[in-house]
Design a protein around this motif. Structure first.
Motif, short mmCIF file in Angstrom:
data_model
loop_
_atom_site.label_atom_id
_atom_site.label_comp_id
_atom_site.label_asym_id
_atom_site.label_seq_id
_atom_site.Cartn_x
_atom_site.Cartn_y
_atom_site.Cartn_z
N ARG B 138 -11.22 -2.06 6.71
CA ARG B 138 -10.88 -0.74 7.27
C ARG B 138 -9.52 -0.78 7.97
NH1 ARG B 138 -16.32 -0.28 8.32
NH2 ARG B 138 -16.12 -1.02 10.44
N ASP B 139 -9.27 -1.86 8.70
CA ASP B 139 -7.98 -1.99 9.38
C ASP B 139 -6.83 -2.03 8.39
OD1 ASP B 139 -9.29 -2.00 11.75
OD2 ASP B 139 -9.18 -4.17 12.08
N LEU B 140 -7.05 -2.80 7.31
CA LEU B 140 -5.99 -2.90 6.30
C LEU B 140 -5.72 -1.56 5.64
CD1 LEU B 140 -6.82 -6.26 4.51
CD2 LEU B 140 -4.58 -5.63 5.43
N LEU B 141 -6.81 -0.85 5.31
CA LEU B 141 -6.66 0.46 4.68
C LEU B 141 -5.89 1.40 5.59
CD1 LEU B 141 -10.16 0.95 3.01
CD2 LEU B 141 -7.99 0.48 1.88
N GLU B 142 -6.23 1.32 6.86
CA GLU B 142 -5.54 2.17 7.83
C GLU B 142 -4.05 1.81 7.88
OE1 GLU B 142 -5.94 2.70 12.49
OE2 GLU B 142 -7.85 2.85 11.42
N GLU B 143 -3.80 0.51 7.81
CA GLU B 143 -2.41 0.07 7.88
C GLU B 143 -1.57 0.60 6.71
OE1 GLU B 143 -1.84 -4.10 8.49
OE2 GLU B 143 0.29 -3.76 8.90
N VAL B 144 -2.20 0.75 5.54
CA VAL B 144 -1.47 1.28 4.39
C VAL B 144 -1.64 2.80 4.28
CG1 VAL B 144 -1.52 -0.88 3.09
CG2 VAL B 144 -3.33 0.80 2.76
N CYS B 163 -3.98 4.29 -5.25
CA CYS B 163 -4.19 3.00 -5.90
C CYS B 163 -3.08 2.03 -5.53
CB CYS B 163 -4.24 3.16 -7.42
SG CYS B 163 -5.76 3.89 -8.02
N GLN B 164 -1.85 2.52 -5.47
CA GLN B 164 -0.76 1.62 -5.13
C GLN B 164 -0.91 1.15 -3.69
OE1 GLN B 164 0.65 -0.46 -6.61
NE2 GLN B 164 2.51 0.27 -7.57
N ARG B 165 -1.42 1.99 -2.82
CA ARG B 165 -1.69 1.57 -1.44
C ARG B 165 -2.75 0.47 -1.41
NH1 ARG B 165 0.38 5.43 2.46
NH2 ARG B 165 1.13 7.25 1.35
N ILE B 166 -3.76 0.59 -2.28
CA ILE B 166 -4.80 -0.45 -2.36
C ILE B 166 -4.16 -1.77 -2.80
CG2 ILE B 166 -6.95 -1.16 -3.49
CD1 ILE B 166 -7.48 1.24 -1.83
#
Lengths: 386, 269
Positions: B138-144, B163-166
């Motif tokens: 969740r933290d990583l997703l938030e960061e991107v 998808c590119q953010r993933i």
């Protein structure tokens, strides 16, 4: 005389009927007049209106650009014009071709128009050319069907390939598509389109897959063709740089609707729709130093789940500026679907607040205020001033 | 700062494809994709490699991440030699991550975004978070710039930009030091390109990442690169600080590329 665009009941049609109807039969009416075109595609949850009341005209000898991102409906609009929509598609509205509504024409008539009056250059020339036939044979398909002799066909193939700038056209005519480079294939596709002597050529992303140096040559070729042959062109592209160099008129599409249309130069210099403005600002300049544009939030809307009111409102910087009390969007943008109206001579916009963009020369700042990224980037224009 | 970080160093890199011996006859002649490339990417630096299709720029990127084995030449990161990806120390494998052009085809369609990110930790347990992996995702997703709920979605349910953010989050999950981006924004809609570019720039600043950015777009590269290398037919014809390259291109090929590049030309004159 035709009987009018059919009773679609939409306001947009009546807005523009007067002058258009008057010059219908005279030579200077538009070649193609797309009026309130709807295209429905079947989907599991019922038909989806992927093209929603799209209107624009194409005049003889002019190039009209259909610009938009994924899901904007630009390619589907071109497919509707050429009559190659997917199976099950339902169309509504008017597709007036030199005074005749192609949407009500029979399949025979449509086949006749396709290739001989309206031709199309497809996006991927490798996929659209037959790999097992020589290029020469493919470009002369129409004259062959017309019963042209073999010797004439050979000469015609060389002549067509020569016209699109293929060197040694007589020798190259006996090559197969895989022996051509990407740029040459694109030229061959164009030669194929020219074979039927069409009055209108639709070109779907003709330069997208090509390198910049090749791209520049293909664009030159398209421009020359327009001048020499007086062929009208509808160019479908997501590339604003290409459009700025080739198109006389632009139609900006978003989620299957027209946002804005008008003369290309004027429209790109002074967009009258916040979406156009954002697109223009998001193109990184090569020849001047610019900062990364203030990004729009989110992704292009999907016509199957088109937002209410103005389809662009969830991403629109202007609607937030216009909203009161810190609301996410102006109430009108959220609830009321805008009509595409002529807000300045020749300039049509489907934004409730087009007037604001039109009046304020400082509009760049109004929209720029709303950076949604981590920090608000300066706009291209401001950045360029030393 | 660790020991004496020197970043990525490429010396006299050469790669040929094909030319394998057939049963009868010689087969197709080998194609030289990279013909002697020298390139450095210092820590904190963003270096772009530009060129047309077939120039060899993607092959250079693939050598850096170990997906292509060069014929000769040396690659090193902070002095450690870089061989094929399997032969690399785990520490170095982690340090260099790649973001591909087409985010849809480079993500496993059957996995959720969260599983895609966690898979990176299975491959590199040393980089896995000590505590709750789901919270770390969740933290990583938030960061991107993504909502935590995206963790449960699959690539087909996400837009190209998401998808590119993933892909970027997956790369970040291993706390890399060098991010190799191969045409990472080319397949995205223009209105989404700026989001991803901005994200990349912010991440490089926050994490002190260096970026090897492969692109054909001379406009995008001008916005984000510190230095630019221009490739043609497997060779670097010119390397220069970004603004120097645009103001006074030295090589005729660079000049030709710049001349051919279109601008909108709608800016106030």
């Amino acid at each position: 005389m035709r009987t009018g665009p059919g009773d679609t009941g939409a306001d947009v049609a009546s807005q523009r009927s007067g002058a258009d109807v008057a010059n219908e039969r005279s030579g200077d009416g538009p070649l193609l007049d797309v009026r309130d075109l709807d295209v429905f595609l079947p989907a599991p949850s019922g038909p989806v209106r992927i093209i929603d009341r799209v209107s624009f005209t194409v005049d003889a000898g002019r190039t009209t650009g259909l610009i938009g991102e994924s899901g904007s409906g630009k390619t589907m609009t071109a497919m509707a014009v050429i009559g190659l929509l997917p199976q099950g598609a339902v169309t509504r509205g008017g597709l007036w071709w030199r005074g005749e509504n192609l949407l009500t024409a029979g399949p025979r008539r449509r086949r006749r128009v396709r290739g001989r009056e309206i031709a199309m250059i497809f996006q991927d020339p490798l996929a659209s050319l037959n790999p097992s036939q020589t290029v020469g044979r493919q470009v002369t398909e129409i004259p062959r069907r017309d019963g042209m002799s073999r010797r004439e066909l050979t000469a015609t193939a060389a002549e067509l390939l020569g016209r699109v700038g293929i060197p040694e056209p007589a020798r190259r005519a006996s090559n197969y598509p895989h022996q051509f480079s990407g740029g040459m294939r694109q030229r061959a596709m164009t030669a194929l389109a020219l074979a039927g002597k069409p009055r209108l050529i639709l070109a779907d992303e003709p330069t997208t897959a090509l390198d910049v140096t090749v791209q520049a040559r293909i664009l030159d070729m398209l421009r020359n063709l327009r001048e020499q042959e007086n062929t009208a062109m509808v160019l479908v592209s997501h590339d604003l740089r290409v459009m700025a160099h080739v198109a006389d008129d632009l139609v900006v599409m978003y989620a299957g609707r027209v946002c804005e249309r008008g003369p290309a130069r004027d429209l790109l210099r002074r967009p009258l729709h916040p979406y156009t403005k954002a697109l223009v600002e998001s193109v990184p300049a090569v020849h001047t130093k610019t900062a990364i544009a203030a990004p729009l939030p989110g992704s292009p809307a999907n016509p199957a789940q088109r937002p209410s009111g103005c389809a662009f409102h969830p991403r629109c910087p202007l609607t937030r500026v216009m909203a009161d009390d810190g609301a996410a969007a102006h109430e009108r943008c959220r609830t009321e679907e805008p009509e595409v109206l002529e807000v300045a001579p020749g300039r049509w916009s489907g934004c409730h607040f087009a007037g604001v963009l039109h009046d304020e020369r400082s509009s760049t700042r109004v929209a720029g205020r709303n950076g949604t990224g981590p920090d608000t980037a300066t706009t291209t224009e401001e950045e360029e001033r030393p | 700062m660790t020991e004496h970080p020197t970043g990525l160093s490429i010396r006299d890199l050469r790669v040929t494809f094909g030319g394998g011996r057939r049963l009868l006859g010689a087969g197709a002649p080998p194609v030289t994709a990279v013909a002697g490339v020298d390139l450095d990417v210092a820590p904190d630096e963003t270096v772009a490699v530009v060129g047309e299709s077939g120039s060899g720029k993607t092959t250079v990127a693939r050598c850096v991440v170990g997906l292509v084995r060069p014929d000769s030449g040396t690659l090193s990161y902070d002095g450690t030699p870089l061989g094929p990806v399997r032969g690399r120390p785990a520490e170095i494998q982690r340090a260099i991550q790649m973001v591909f052009q087409d985010p849809r085809s480079s993500l496993n369609p059957r996995m959720t975004a969260g599983a895609i990110i966690r898979e990176a930790w299975q491959a590199h347990p040393a980089a896995a978070p000590a505590g709750d992996q789901h919270a770390a995702v969740r933290d990583l997703l938030e960061e991107v710039g993504l909502d935590g709920g995206v963790a449960r979605r699959r690539p087909a349910e996400l837009s190209g930009g998401q998808c590119q953010r993933i892909s970027i989050a997956r790369a970040l999950a291993l706390r890399p030091r060098l991010l190799v981006c191969d045409e990472a924004v080319s397949a995205l809609d223009v209105s989404v390109q700026a989001q991803i570019l901005r994200l990349l720039v912010d991440l490089t600043r926050e994490h002190g990442l260096s970026l090897l950015f492969i692109s054909h777009d001379l406009g995008v590269v001008r916005q984000i690169a510190d230095r630019i290398a221009v490739m043609r037919s497997g060779e670097i014809v010119e390397t220069a600080a970004t603004e120097d390259l645009y103001r006074s291109p030295q090589h005729p090929y660079t000049r030709m590329l710049l001349d051919a590049a279109l601008d909108l030309e709608v800016a106030e004159t």
